[in-house]
Design a protein around this motif. Structure first.
Motif, PDB file in Angstrom:
ATOM      1  N   GLN A 189       0.831  -1.204   0.000  1.00  0.00           N
ATOM      2  CA  GLN A 189       0.000   0.000   0.000  1.00  0.00           C
ATOM      3  C   GLN A 189       0.868   1.257   0.000  1.00  0.00           C
ATOM      4  O   GLN A 189       1.303   1.741   1.043  1.00  0.00           O
ATOM      5  N   ASP A 217       2.154  -4.023   3.805  1.00  0.00           N
ATOM      6  CA  ASP A 217       2.507  -2.759   4.437  1.00  0.00           C
ATOM      7  C   ASP A 217       4.002  -2.527   4.211  1.00  0.00           C
ATOM      8  O   ASP A 217       4.762  -3.474   4.092  1.00  0.00           O
ATOM      9  N   THR A 218       4.418  -1.275   4.158  1.00  0.00           N
ATOM     10  CA  THR A 218       5.836  -0.988   3.917  1.00  0.00           C
ATOM     11  C   THR A 218       6.738  -1.631   4.963  1.00  0.00           C
ATOM     12  O   THR A 218       7.871  -2.012   4.670  1.00  0.00           O
TER      13      THR A 218
END
Length: 251
Positions: A189, A217-218
């Motif tokens: 994302q 997620d990062t």
């Protein structure tokens, strides 16, 4: 954890998204981190945010296709004491569409930034990495390098090239004690992935390919990079590690 105390890292395209998360995580683990991107305002904003977290971070404007900008990155690392970790993260995708519909100008830009610049960054970092007792070279590829996306045709091919660059460079640099690995994120994302997740139908299609049934997620990516950069990853080299929630990843 503080696995990276005393180490110096350069992370390209690190003022937003995956690159920012990687820079943040390496700094949280004790590294001195040099972040960069093409726009000075983005560099200043990211440095300010990370410094307010008490992290040891410096920033430079760097367009990875510019030889002078790359030289400044490594000069800054040298001034700090050397270079232990290089994370090559910069990538572009100026055109959406199938691979054979890509314009020649977009193809050239994609390969200039995504592949050629990664090669040149690695080549130019080697003298400093050889002086480190724990040299780490980490490329950021993509799940699209394994399973091309229709909307990201040329981009997908450029990311496949990084898989091969990792294998070849790992063999060359192993005698110097430098590990070379590649991380291939799935659909994470970020702003970069908006084309794949912005509409409800696109998001549903994306999730249908992910067994864990969530977008990444990062931090899912930054943790893997930190592992490879640390002593915990010292015996891992020449590997392409997929971080994609179980998405198919076979060439």
């Amino acid at each position: 954890m503080k696995r990276l105390c005393g180490r110096i890292a350069v992370v390209t395209a690190s003022t937003d998204g995956i690159g920012f998360a990687i820079a943040q995580r390496l700094a949280q683990e004790g590294a001195k981190v040099i972040i960069s991107s093409r726009k000075e305002k983005n560099v200043n904003k990211a440095v300010d945010k990370l410094c307010k977290e008490g992290l040891d971070v410096k920033g430079l404007v760097c367009h990875v296709s510019n030889a002078t900008d790359r030289e400044k990155l490594f000069d800054q690392a040298h001034k700090l004491g050397g270079l232990d970790i290089l994370v090559s993260n910069a990538a572009v995708n100026p055109e959406v569409g199938d691979v054979l519909d890509c314009s020649e100008s977009s193809w050239d830009k994609i390969f200039d930034v995504n592949v050629k610049s990664s090669f040149l960054l690695a080549k130019e970092a080697v003298p400093l990495l050889k002086q480190s007792k724990s040299g780490r070279l980490i490329f950021i590829s993509s799940i699209a390098g394994f399973q091309p996306f229709n909307l990201l045709g040329a981009y997908s091919v450029s990311k496949t090239a990084l898989l091969g660059l990792t294998k070849a460079a790992a063999l060359q640099l192993a005698p110097d004690g430098i590990t070379v690995n590649c991380v291939a994120p799935g659909i994470i994302q970020t702003k970069f992935s908006d084309a794949l997740t912005s509409s409800e139908s696109a998001r549903t299609e994306a999730l249908s390919r992910i067994p864990l049934n969530r977008l990444g997620d990062t931090n899912d990516v930054s943790g893997v990079v930190a592992f490879l950069a640390s002593n915990d990853g010292a015996y891992v080299t020449g590997e392409n590690i997929v971080v994609a929630g179980g998405m198919a990843s076979r060439l």
